[in-house]
Design an enzyme around this catalytic site. Structure first.
Site, PDB file in Angstrom:
ATOM      1  N   GLY A  80      55.067  41.910  37.223  1.00 30.32           N
ATOM      2  CA  GLY A  80      55.171  40.483  37.516  1.00 30.32           C
ATOM      3  C   GLY A  80      56.185  39.781  36.622  1.00 30.32           C
ATOM      4  O   GLY A  80      56.947  38.918  37.077  1.00 30.32           O
ATOM      5  N   THR A  81      56.208  40.148  35.353  1.00 28.42           N
ATOM      6  CA  THR A  81      57.119  39.484  34.413  1.00 28.42           C
ATOM      7  C   THR A  81      58.575  39.697  34.833  1.00 28.42           C
ATOM      8  O   THR A  81      59.359  38.737  34.912  1.00 28.42           O
ATOM      9  CB  THR A  81      56.888  40.039  32.985  1.00 28.42           C
ATOM     10  OG1 THR A  81      55.531  39.776  32.629  1.00 28.42           O
ATOM     11  CG2 THR A  81      57.823  39.403  31.979  1.00 28.42           C
ATOM     12  N   ASN A 164      46.403  31.948  36.807  1.00 28.96           N
ATOM     13  CA  ASN A 164      45.772  33.069  36.111  1.00 28.96           C
ATOM     14  C   ASN A 164      44.615  32.649  35.209  1.00 28.96           C
ATOM     15  O   ASN A 164      43.722  33.437  34.937  1.00 28.96           O
ATOM     16  CB  ASN A 164      46.797  33.857  35.288  1.00 28.96           C
ATOM     17  CG  ASN A 164      47.713  32.965  34.498  1.00 28.96           C
ATOM     18  OD1 ASN A 164      48.336  32.044  35.033  1.00 28.96           O
ATOM     19  ND2 ASN A 164      47.803  33.214  33.210  1.00 28.96           N
ATOM     20  N   SER A 214      52.255  41.983  41.519  1.00 33.68           N
ATOM     21  CA  SER A 214      52.116  42.997  40.474  1.00 33.68           C
ATOM     22  C   SER A 214      50.954  43.924  40.805  1.00 33.68           C
ATOM     23  O   SER A 214      49.938  43.480  41.341  1.00 33.68           O
ATOM     24  CB  SER A 214      51.887  42.295  39.128  1.00 33.68           C
ATOM     25  OG  SER A 214      51.630  43.234  38.115  1.00 33.68           O
ATOM     26  N   HIS A 216      48.937  45.978  38.757  1.00 35.05           N
ATOM     27  CA  HIS A 216      47.734  46.254  37.946  1.00 35.05           C
ATOM     28  C   HIS A 216      46.642  45.205  38.086  1.00 35.05           C
ATOM     29  O   HIS A 216      45.550  45.365  37.539  1.00 35.05           O
ATOM     30  CB  HIS A 216      48.093  46.495  36.475  1.00 35.05           C
ATOM     31  CG  HIS A 216      48.578  45.296  35.708  1.00 35.05           C
ATOM     32  ND1 HIS A 216      47.853  44.746  34.682  1.00 35.05           N
ATOM     33  CD2 HIS A 216      49.700  44.567  35.809  1.00 35.05           C
ATOM     34  CE1 HIS A 216      48.532  43.724  34.177  1.00 35.05           C
ATOM     35  NE2 HIS A 216      49.657  43.601  34.838  1.00 35.05           N
ATOM     36  N   THR A 252      66.191  54.423  37.722  1.00 31.97           N
ATOM     37  CA  THR A 252      65.453  55.387  38.550  1.00 31.97           C
ATOM     38  C   THR A 252      64.069  54.844  38.879  1.00 31.97           C
ATOM     39  O   THR A 252      63.367  54.338  38.007  1.00 31.97           O
ATOM     40  CB  THR A 252      65.327  56.725  37.793  1.00 31.97           C
ATOM     41  OG1 THR A 252      66.650  57.192  37.522  1.00 31.97           O
ATOM     42  CG2 THR A 252      64.579  57.766  38.626  1.00 31.97           C
ATOM     43  N   CYS A 340      48.106  38.078  29.101  1.00 30.48           N
ATOM     44  CA  CYS A 340      49.360  38.766  29.409  1.00 30.48           C
ATOM     45  C   CYS A 340      50.480  38.410  28.458  1.00 30.48           C
ATOM     46  O   CYS A 340      51.607  38.810  28.646  1.00 30.48           O
ATOM     47  CB  CYS A 340      49.765  38.475  30.834  1.00 30.48           C
ATOM     48  SG  CYS A 340      48.582  39.182  31.942  1.00 30.48           S
TER      49      CYS A 340
HETATM   50  C1  LIG Z   1      50.277  34.582  37.221  1.00 35.57           C
HETATM   51  C2  LIG Z   1      50.897  35.743  36.513  1.00 35.57           C
HETATM   52  N1  LIG Z   1      52.216  35.948  36.602  1.00 35.57           N
HETATM   53  C3  LIG Z   1      52.813  36.974  36.000  1.00 35.57           C
HETATM   54  C4  LIG Z   1      52.100  37.867  35.239  1.00 35.57           C
HETATM   55  C5  LIG Z   1      52.807  39.011  34.583  1.00 35.57           C
HETATM   56  O1  LIG Z   1      52.569  40.181  35.317  1.00 35.57           O
HETATM   57  P1  LIG Z   1      52.784  41.632  34.640  1.00 35.57           P
HETATM   58  O2  LIG Z   1      51.625  41.828  33.718  1.00 35.57           O
HETATM   59  O3  LIG Z   1      52.775  42.578  35.792  1.00 35.57           O
HETATM   60  O4  LIG Z   1      54.079  41.586  33.946  1.00 35.57           O
HETATM   61  C6  LIG Z   1      50.722  37.681  35.084  1.00 35.57           C
HETATM   62  C7  LIG Z   1      49.924  38.567  34.222  1.00 35.57           C
HETATM   63  O5  LIG Z   1      48.778  38.271  33.952  1.00 35.57           O
HETATM   64  C8  LIG Z   1      50.101  36.604  35.751  1.00 35.57           C
HETATM   65  O6  LIG Z   1      48.789  36.388  35.656  1.00 35.57           O
END
Ligand SMILES: Cc1ncc(COP(=O)(O)O)c(C=O)c1O
Length: 403
Positions: A80-81, A164, A214, A216, A252, A340
């Site tokens: 996600g990041t 989140n 994302s 996980h 990759t 996170c």
């Molecule tokens: C709303 C939101 N965006 C982005 C992220 C980041 O995702 P990742 O942990 O896959 O980098 C999170 C992680 O908790 C999240 O809750």
């Protein structure tokens, strides 16, 4: 083939599924061959390479089915990041080239750090102006305020689908309509990391241009995610190299993780409604019991527009971090908010502050996030322990609640 040998009595009561969720056994079993025999690089022209290419394609297809996109609108990233970074920086770089007179970005005040820190970078490095949209006390966006803040110069908007920390679901479809009515070229991105697998998502129905997801958070492996980019939108890369992912994200492919992400999406596509109905029932059970049995408790965020797994409370006269540590000693795992960001970055929640909560209310908050593996028995035990610990803490600290 791995067996699911999780023993409920020995395991902790894990109520931090919004931070990360346990990998489904079916996901692991589908990933295993790509950790052992099928190690080919998808870019290679031999049989093992082709097997990996096919596996990546299958995963892309499964993911596209869960969000209603086209197969070729899914770009794999490390999570996600990275997807949020790619969406915003890649788009800002594109806008810089095609329309340098419109350099305004609008985000909400409750976005994840991976959006907030990225727009900080874009502001300094690419000289964009950033507008921060306030939210209402219930954690939702007011459509009139949004409409007032979108200017014809707003070229990029990023509003998360579900938050989140407090789980609130924003009216993205209505926001997109308002934004596009003001400027049809405005690009709308949504961070759907917490919404995926919780609510049905269709990118065509929402009419968004980009969306972050994302793995996980939906019982897939960590370190893999994707960015949906509407066909025809050509944002710029932020990672350069061998030209994978249609030249947008070199490197990759993490085949094994991609396969796992695809399988997790396929599983959620099949069971989303039935499982989320059960999780919502558990959420209701937990919220009702805390509201009725723990004096001085206040639910943070709207009850109605909330994803099913999120329970976020402020407890009067309590330090959330102390409570969290004690809960952990009793085998109950929760969170004070966003896990996170790195542990070192302990700061008061910008989300709860944006709701207008006082310092004490922010400090006294805790988030429980329910997963499909949780049972009512686990929640019962967690709530009983929570009640006792809050009573004890208040007694030790001489906290007297006012009516
Ligand atoms: C709303 C939101 N965006 C982005 C992220 C980041 O995702 P990742 O942990 O896959 O980098 C999170 C992680 O908790 C999240 O809750």
């Amino acid at each position: 083939m791995l067996e699911n040998n999780r023993t409920k009595t020995k395991d902790p009561i894990y109520l931090d599924n919004a931070s990360s969720s346990p990998i489904d056994i079916d996901v692991i079993n589908e990933m295993l061959p790509f950790l052992t025999g099928n190690y080919g690089n998808p870019s290679s022209l031999h049989d093992l390479g082709r097997k990996s290419t096919i596996a990546v394609s299958n995963a892309r297809f499964r993911i596209s089915k869960l969000i209603g996109s086209k197969y070729n609108e899914i770009y794999f990233t490390s999570g996600g990041t990275e997807s949020n970074n790619l969406a915003l920086i890649g788009c800002a770089r594109m806008l810089n080239k095609i329309n340098p007179s419109c350099k305004r970005i609008l985000i909400s005040k409750i976005e994840h750090d991976s959006i907030i820190e990225t727009v900080n970078f874009i502001e300094k490095d690419l000289k964009f102006e950033i507008d921060y949209l306030p939210i209402k006390k219930d954690g939702l966006i007011d459509l009139d305020t949004f409409s007032e803040m979108v200017s014809p110069k707003t070229s990029l908007i990023s509003i998360m689908l579900a938050n989140n920390e407090i789980g609130t679901i924003q009216p993205i479809k209505a926001l997109v309509e308002i934004a596009k009515a003001k400027n049809e070229n405005t690009i709308f991105h949504s961070d759907a990391v917490q919404a995926l697998g919780k609510i049905p998502i269709n990118v065509n129905d929402l009419k968004i241009d980009m969306m972050t997801i994302s793995s996980h958070k939906i019982n897939g492996p960590k370190g893999i995610g994707a960015l949906f980019i509407k066909q025809g939108l050509h944002i710029k890369p932020i990672i350069f190299g061998g030209g994978q992912e249609l030249n947008l994200r070199s490197g990759t492919e993490n085949v094994c993780a991609i396969v796992g992400f695809g399988k997790a999406c396929e599983i959620w596509k099949e069971k989303l409604e039935s499982v989320q109905t059960e999780i919502k029932r558990l959420q209701r059970y937990m919220i009702d019991r805390i509201v009725n049995e723990v004096p001085g408790s206040a639910l943070n965020g709207s009850m109605e527009n909330r994803i099913s797994n999120n329970v976020n409370f402020s407890f009067a006269g309590i330090n959330g971090e102390d409570l969290l540590i004690k809960l952990d000693e009793y085998g109950i795992e929760a969170s004070t908010g966003s896990a996170c960001s790195s542990n070192k970055k302990q700061k008061a929640s910008h989300v709860l502050k944006a709701l207008g909560l006082s310092y004490d209310q922010v400090r006294g908050s805790i988030r429980f996030s329910i997963g499909h593996q949780n049972t009512q028995e686990e929640l019962k035990n967690a709530i009983d322990t929570l009640k006792n610990l809050i009573k004890e803490f208040r007694k030790i600290n001489g906290v007297v609640l006012r009516e």
